[in-house]
Structures are given as C-alpha cells and as structure tokens.
Write a protein that holds these residues in place. Sequence first.
Motif, PDB file in Angstrom:
ATOM      1  N   GLU A  11       0.855  -1.192   0.000  1.00  0.00           N
ATOM      2  CA  GLU A  11       0.000   0.000   0.000  1.00  0.00           C
ATOM      3  C   GLU A  11       0.884   1.233   0.000  1.00  0.00           C
ATOM      4  O   GLU A  11       2.005   1.206   0.525  1.00  0.00           O
ATOM      5  CB  GLU A  11      -0.896   0.018   1.245  1.00  0.00           C
ATOM      6  CG  GLU A  11      -1.979  -1.009   1.240  1.00  0.00           C
ATOM      7  CD  GLU A  11      -2.877  -0.928   2.467  1.00  0.00           C
ATOM      8  OE1 GLU A  11      -2.497  -0.283   3.474  1.00  0.00           O
ATOM      9  OE2 GLU A  11      -3.960  -1.525   2.421  1.00  0.00           O
ATOM     10  N   PHE A  12       0.348   2.309  -0.551  1.00  0.00           N
ATOM     11  CA  PHE A  12       1.078   3.560  -0.650  1.00  0.00           C
ATOM     12  C   PHE A  12       0.271   4.665  -0.002  1.00  0.00           C
ATOM     13  O   PHE A  12      -0.948   4.702  -0.126  1.00  0.00           O
ATOM     14  CB  PHE A  12       1.359   3.892  -2.119  1.00  0.00           C
ATOM     15  CG  PHE A  12       2.158   2.818  -2.796  1.00  0.00           C
ATOM     16  CD1 PHE A  12       3.541   2.827  -2.740  1.00  0.00           C
ATOM     17  CD2 PHE A  12       1.533   1.776  -3.461  1.00  0.00           C
ATOM     18  CE1 PHE A  12       4.284   1.822  -3.337  1.00  0.00           C
ATOM     19  CE2 PHE A  12       2.263   0.766  -4.063  1.00  0.00           C
ATOM     20  CZ  PHE A  12       3.636   0.790  -4.005  1.00  0.00           C
ATOM     21  N   ASP A  13       0.953   5.564   0.673  1.00  0.00           N
ATOM     22  CA  ASP A  13       0.307   6.710   1.305  1.00  0.00           C
ATOM     23  C   ASP A  13      -0.134   7.673   0.207  1.00  0.00           C
ATOM     24  O   ASP A  13       0.617   7.927  -0.730  1.00  0.00           O
ATOM     25  CB  ASP A  13       1.288   7.392   2.262  1.00  0.00           C
ATOM     26  CG  ASP A  13       0.609   8.395   3.167  1.00  0.00           C
ATOM     27  OD1 ASP A  13      -0.614   8.318   3.356  1.00  0.00           O
ATOM     28  OD2 ASP A  13       1.322   9.265   3.702  1.00  0.00           O
TER      29      ASP A  13
ATOM     30  N   ARG B 271      -2.076   6.809  -4.633  1.00  0.00           N
ATOM     31  CA  ARG B 271      -1.586   5.708  -5.461  1.00  0.00           C
ATOM     32  C   ARG B 271      -2.246   4.404  -5.028  1.00  0.00           C
ATOM     33  O   ARG B 271      -2.359   4.110  -3.841  1.00  0.00           O
ATOM     34  CB  ARG B 271      -0.065   5.611  -5.319  1.00  0.00           C
ATOM     35  CG  ARG B 271       0.548   4.587  -6.220  1.00  0.00           C
ATOM     36  CD  ARG B 271       2.060   4.669  -6.191  1.00  0.00           C
ATOM     37  NE  ARG B 271       2.624   3.530  -6.885  1.00  0.00           N
ATOM     38  CZ  ARG B 271       3.911   3.278  -6.933  1.00  0.00           C
ATOM     39  NH1 ARG B 271       4.766   4.074  -6.350  1.00  0.00           N
ATOM     40  NH2 ARG B 271       4.349   2.224  -7.580  1.00  0.00           N
ATOM     41  N   ALA B 272      -2.699   3.611  -5.984  1.00  0.00           N
ATOM     42  CA  ALA B 272      -3.400   2.355  -5.692  1.00  0.00           C
ATOM     43  C   ALA B 272      -2.450   1.301  -5.130  1.00  0.00           C
ATOM     44  O   ALA B 272      -1.252   1.307  -5.412  1.00  0.00           O
ATOM     45  CB  ALA B 272      -4.056   1.830  -6.971  1.00  0.00           C
ATOM     46  N   SER B 273      -2.997   0.375  -4.362  1.00  0.00           N
ATOM     47  CA  SER B 273      -2.238  -0.761  -3.850  1.00  0.00           C
ATOM     48  C   SER B 273      -1.733  -1.607  -5.014  1.00  0.00           C
ATOM     49  O   SER B 273      -2.334  -1.614  -6.089  1.00  0.00           O
ATOM     50  CB  SER B 273      -3.120  -1.638  -2.960  1.00  0.00           C
ATOM     51  OG  SER B 273      -3.562  -0.920  -1.847  1.00  0.00           O
ATOM     52  N   VAL B 274      -0.653  -2.336  -4.768  1.00  0.00           N
ATOM     53  CA  VAL B 274      -0.074  -3.198  -5.791  1.00  0.00           C
ATOM     54  C   VAL B 274       0.032  -4.614  -5.227  1.00  0.00           C
ATOM     55  O   VAL B 274       0.557  -4.809  -4.133  1.00  0.00           O
ATOM     56  CB  VAL B 274       1.327  -2.699  -6.211  1.00  0.00           C
ATOM     57  CG1 VAL B 274       2.007  -3.677  -7.140  1.00  0.00           C
ATOM     58  CG2 VAL B 274       1.249  -1.321  -6.838  1.00  0.00           C
TER      59      VAL B 274
ATOM     60  N   ARG C  12       6.179   6.811   0.504  1.00  0.00           N
ATOM     61  CA  ARG C  12       5.687   6.192   1.747  1.00  0.00           C
ATOM     62  C   ARG C  12       4.877   4.953   1.391  1.00  0.00           C
ATOM     63  O   ARG C  12       3.885   5.035   0.671  1.00  0.00           O
ATOM     64  CB  ARG C  12       4.868   7.195   2.541  1.00  0.00           C
ATOM     65  CG  ARG C  12       5.727   8.299   3.133  1.00  0.00           C
ATOM     66  CD  ARG C  12       4.929   9.434   3.761  1.00  0.00           C
ATOM     67  NE  ARG C  12       3.816   9.037   4.579  1.00  0.00           N
ATOM     68  CZ  ARG C  12       3.851   8.875   5.910  1.00  0.00           C
ATOM     69  NH1 ARG C  12       4.962   9.088   6.572  1.00  0.00           N
ATOM     70  NH2 ARG C  12       2.759   8.527   6.574  1.00  0.00           N
ATOM     71  N   HIS C  13       5.328   3.807   1.916  1.00  0.00           N
ATOM     72  CA  HIS C  13       4.686   2.531   1.580  1.00  0.00           C
ATOM     73  C   HIS C  13       4.716   1.607   2.789  1.00  0.00           C
ATOM     74  O   HIS C  13       5.446   1.828   3.748  1.00  0.00           O
ATOM     75  CB  HIS C  13       5.404   1.876   0.392  1.00  0.00           C
ATOM     76  CG  HIS C  13       6.825   1.509   0.671  1.00  0.00           C
ATOM     77  ND1 HIS C  13       7.842   2.445   0.710  1.00  0.00           N
ATOM     78  CD2 HIS C  13       7.409   0.319   0.947  1.00  0.00           C
ATOM     79  CE1 HIS C  13       8.982   1.840   0.986  1.00  0.00           C
ATOM     80  NE2 HIS C  13       8.750   0.546   1.143  1.00  0.00           N
ATOM     81  N   ARG C  14       3.881   0.583   2.706  1.00  0.00           N
ATOM     82  CA  ARG C  14       3.820  -0.430   3.758  1.00  0.00           C
ATOM     83  C   ARG C  14       3.413  -1.761   3.141  1.00  0.00           C
ATOM     84  O   ARG C  14       2.775  -1.802   2.076  1.00  0.00           O
ATOM     85  CB  ARG C  14       2.840  -0.031   4.872  1.00  0.00           C
ATOM     86  CG  ARG C  14       1.398   0.132   4.448  1.00  0.00           C
ATOM     87  CD  ARG C  14       0.472   0.588   5.565  1.00  0.00           C
ATOM     88  NE  ARG C  14       0.357  -0.384   6.617  1.00  0.00           N
ATOM     89  CZ  ARG C  14      -0.443  -1.448   6.593  1.00  0.00           C
ATOM     90  NH1 ARG C  14      -1.229  -1.657   5.545  1.00  0.00           N
ATOM     91  NH2 ARG C  14      -0.480  -2.289   7.592  1.00  0.00           N
ATOM     92  N   VAL C  15       3.805  -2.844   3.814  1.00  0.00           N
ATOM     93  CA  VAL C  15       3.387  -4.180   3.398  1.00  0.00           C
ATOM     94  C   VAL C  15       2.044  -4.445   4.077  1.00  0.00           C
ATOM     95  O   VAL C  15       1.958  -4.538   5.302  1.00  0.00           O
ATOM     96  CB  VAL C  15       4.434  -5.241   3.791  1.00  0.00           C
ATOM     97  CG1 VAL C  15       3.953  -6.628   3.381  1.00  0.00           C
ATOM     98  CG2 VAL C  15       5.787  -4.924   3.163  1.00  0.00           C
TER      99      VAL C  15
END
Length: 107
Positions: free
Chosen positions: A63-65, A68-71, A86-89
């Motif tokens: 996911e991205f703050d 931007r859509a999730s990948v 900024r991103h997270r798993v």
Amino acid sequence: MKNNLFEHIPEELPEELFETLQESGGVKIERIVSRGHTTAIGEWYDQSWDEWVILLSGSAVLEFDGERASVTLHAGDYLMLPSGCRHRVAWTEPDVDSIWLAVHISL
C-alpha cells in the motif's frame, strides 16, 4: 562462498527476517522473508534512498500513502520505490515464505 536465497530460513519466523547480503558504497542488497508479516497499521516506510525490490516467491500487497493504488505482487514481480515514497506491506501469504530481494540505492 556460494549461498542460496531459498535456504537457511528458520522454521519459526515470529518476525520478518531482514538479512544484508552485500553492502558497498551507496548500495545495499538485502534478503527479506515474510510469512504472513505486515507493516503495522498506521506505520509507513519513508526512506531517504531509492529501493528496487523483486518478489522471488510467495505473494504480497503493498500500500502507498496518498492516492496511489495498492499493488499486488507475485513471484517475479518487481518495482522501484523512489526515495520519499511512503509505503507499507499490507499482506503476505500466511503459510508461504514470501522471499524478497531488495536493492537499496543511496548515491
């Protein structure tokens, strides 16, 4: 000395495994093993360096703050995470080793 990215993974993995494989100059190559691990809700990776990452096995969702859509990533998928992204798993397979190869570039 020869090594293998798919070997030497602990049976029990209470936390995500981060292992530096090589580091020189402004480049660090890291193996990450996730088994159902995620970044805590509300926490974000916000790095001052670029990171190129490939998922070698398993599946994951990043996911991205912002807008931007999730990948969703599957084995063989890769992407560049520029500094300040900024991103997270958000998800990794719970019963499968999701093995990442991350190249951190801070030149």
